[in-house]
Design a protein around this motif. Sequence first.
Motif, PDB file in Angstrom:
ATOM      1  N   GLY A 143       5.255   7.966  -5.503  1.00  0.00           N
ATOM      2  CA  GLY A 143       5.196   7.436  -6.855  1.00  0.00           C
ATOM      3  C   GLY A 143       3.770   7.228  -7.334  1.00  0.00           C
ATOM      4  O   GLY A 143       2.800   7.691  -6.727  1.00  0.00           O
ATOM      5  N   LYS A 144       3.637   6.495  -8.438  1.00  0.00           N
ATOM      6  CA  LYS A 144       2.323   6.213  -9.014  1.00  0.00           C
ATOM      7  C   LYS A 144       1.534   5.284  -8.100  1.00  0.00           C
ATOM      8  O   LYS A 144       2.106   4.484  -7.357  1.00  0.00           O
ATOM      9  CB  LYS A 144       2.496   5.580 -10.393  1.00  0.00           C
ATOM     10  N   SER A 145       0.207   5.398  -8.172  1.00  0.00           N
ATOM     11  CA  SER A 145      -0.636   4.565  -7.316  1.00  0.00           C
ATOM     12  C   SER A 145      -1.924   4.202  -8.041  1.00  0.00           C
ATOM     13  O   SER A 145      -2.275   4.788  -9.054  1.00  0.00           O
ATOM     14  CB  SER A 145      -0.958   5.301  -6.010  1.00  0.00           C
ATOM     15  N   ASN A 175      -5.191   2.591  -1.487  1.00  0.00           N
ATOM     16  CA  ASN A 175      -4.258   2.972  -2.541  1.00  0.00           C
ATOM     17  C   ASN A 175      -3.023   2.082  -2.492  1.00  0.00           C
ATOM     18  O   ASN A 175      -2.403   1.914  -1.427  1.00  0.00           O
ATOM     19  CB  ASN A 175      -3.858   4.439  -2.392  1.00  0.00           C
ATOM     20  N   PHE A 176      -2.662   1.525  -3.637  1.00  0.00           N
ATOM     21  CA  PHE A 176      -1.523   0.611  -3.724  1.00  0.00           C
ATOM     22  C   PHE A 176      -0.438   1.203  -4.628  1.00  0.00           C
ATOM     23  O   PHE A 176      -0.716   1.934  -5.577  1.00  0.00           O
ATOM     24  CB  PHE A 176      -1.976  -0.740  -4.281  1.00  0.00           C
ATOM     25  N   LYS A 231       0.840  -1.197   0.000  1.00  0.00           N
ATOM     26  CA  LYS A 231       0.000   0.000   0.000  1.00  0.00           C
ATOM     27  C   LYS A 231       0.876   1.249   0.000  1.00  0.00           C
ATOM     28  O   LYS A 231       2.059   1.203   0.328  1.00  0.00           O
ATOM     29  CB  LYS A 231      -0.924  -0.025   1.219  1.00  0.00           C
ATOM     30  N   CYS A 232       0.275   2.370  -0.352  1.00  0.00           N
ATOM     31  CA  CYS A 232       1.054   3.596  -0.520  1.00  0.00           C
ATOM     32  C   CYS A 232       1.616   4.130   0.798  1.00  0.00           C
ATOM     33  O   CYS A 232       2.810   4.348   0.928  1.00  0.00           O
ATOM     34  CB  CYS A 232       0.201   4.666  -1.190  1.00  0.00           C
ATOM     35  N   TYR A 279       2.749  -6.471   8.839  1.00  0.00           N
ATOM     36  CA  TYR A 279       2.741  -6.452   7.370  1.00  0.00           C
ATOM     37  C   TYR A 279       1.408  -6.922   6.808  1.00  0.00           C
ATOM     38  O   TYR A 279       0.921  -6.381   5.817  1.00  0.00           O
ATOM     39  CB  TYR A 279       3.875  -7.341   6.854  1.00  0.00           C
ATOM     40  N   ALA A 280       0.803  -7.936   7.433  1.00  0.00           N
ATOM     41  CA  ALA A 280      -0.452  -8.509   6.937  1.00  0.00           C
ATOM     42  C   ALA A 280      -1.417  -8.715   8.096  1.00  0.00           C
ATOM     43  O   ALA A 280      -0.999  -8.902   9.248  1.00  0.00           O
ATOM     44  CB  ALA A 280      -0.196  -9.835   6.223  1.00  0.00           C
TER      45      ALA A 280
END
Length: 267
Positions: free
Chosen positions: A64-66, A86-87, A57-58, A130-131
């Motif tokens: 950068g791009k997402s 958003n990733f 995720k961002c 993380y998860a």
Amino acid sequence: MTTEQKNFIEKIAAAVNKYKDGYNIKVASPIIAQAIIESGWGESQLAAKYNNYFGLKCGSAWTGKSVNMATSEEYTPGVHTNIRDNFRVFDSLEDGVKGYFEFINYSRYANLKGVTDPETYVKNIKADGYATSSTYVSTLINAIKSYNLTQYDNGGSGNATQPEKPAASAGKSVNELAQEVLAGKWGNGADRKNRLEAAGYSYSAVQAKVNQLVNGTPATPQKKSVEEVAREVIRGKWGNGADRKNRLTAAGYSYSAVQAKVNQLMK
């Protein structure tokens, strides 16, 4: 393991071993397992289209791009919540793998540096947040063992002979496994599929039996058109990535046909 899966592992392993030493990461196998599980063997939209193989995720630091996509989180064990987030977007597989190392270079993941035991790495990264999956550790460890991923930990090419995996370990019948699935033992969605396959079982056979036990009859034929289901996918009803594929397949739909229609509608 299929030829496509073997090729996917080789590509991820090569990129992981190219960058890991520069970040003081000593094992490759847990990271390869993460790529397998998080991206559904590279077939999720996030991976196939945006080269994000790790569900990154961002966050507030990303410039950068997402892309905004639907996903599922398990904040409470056993309770899956559908959200949008958003990733990060990368330009290539190699950039995506490098992006993983940049992501875990934050201080919260400092306990991953220098770790030489794959299981310890997996437990640490789960503890670091993380998860959210309650079965993340066992799923990754099963993947590491099932696909002999430790052969890549020292920069190996993966040419070592891999043992044949039996069609069904522990000798359990499909009916027994289906009963365990209904009892919650094997998790849900992509996690269920990965755990069953890692244990040597046929996910499709077990899921078909689960459907039969739940409905009292074999799974009913699909009623909705491909376009109807595709529009539901766009609205977030069917989840994301490997979870979407598993849910569509379990419901009797053709994932490839639905995804093709989604891509067409999104143009």
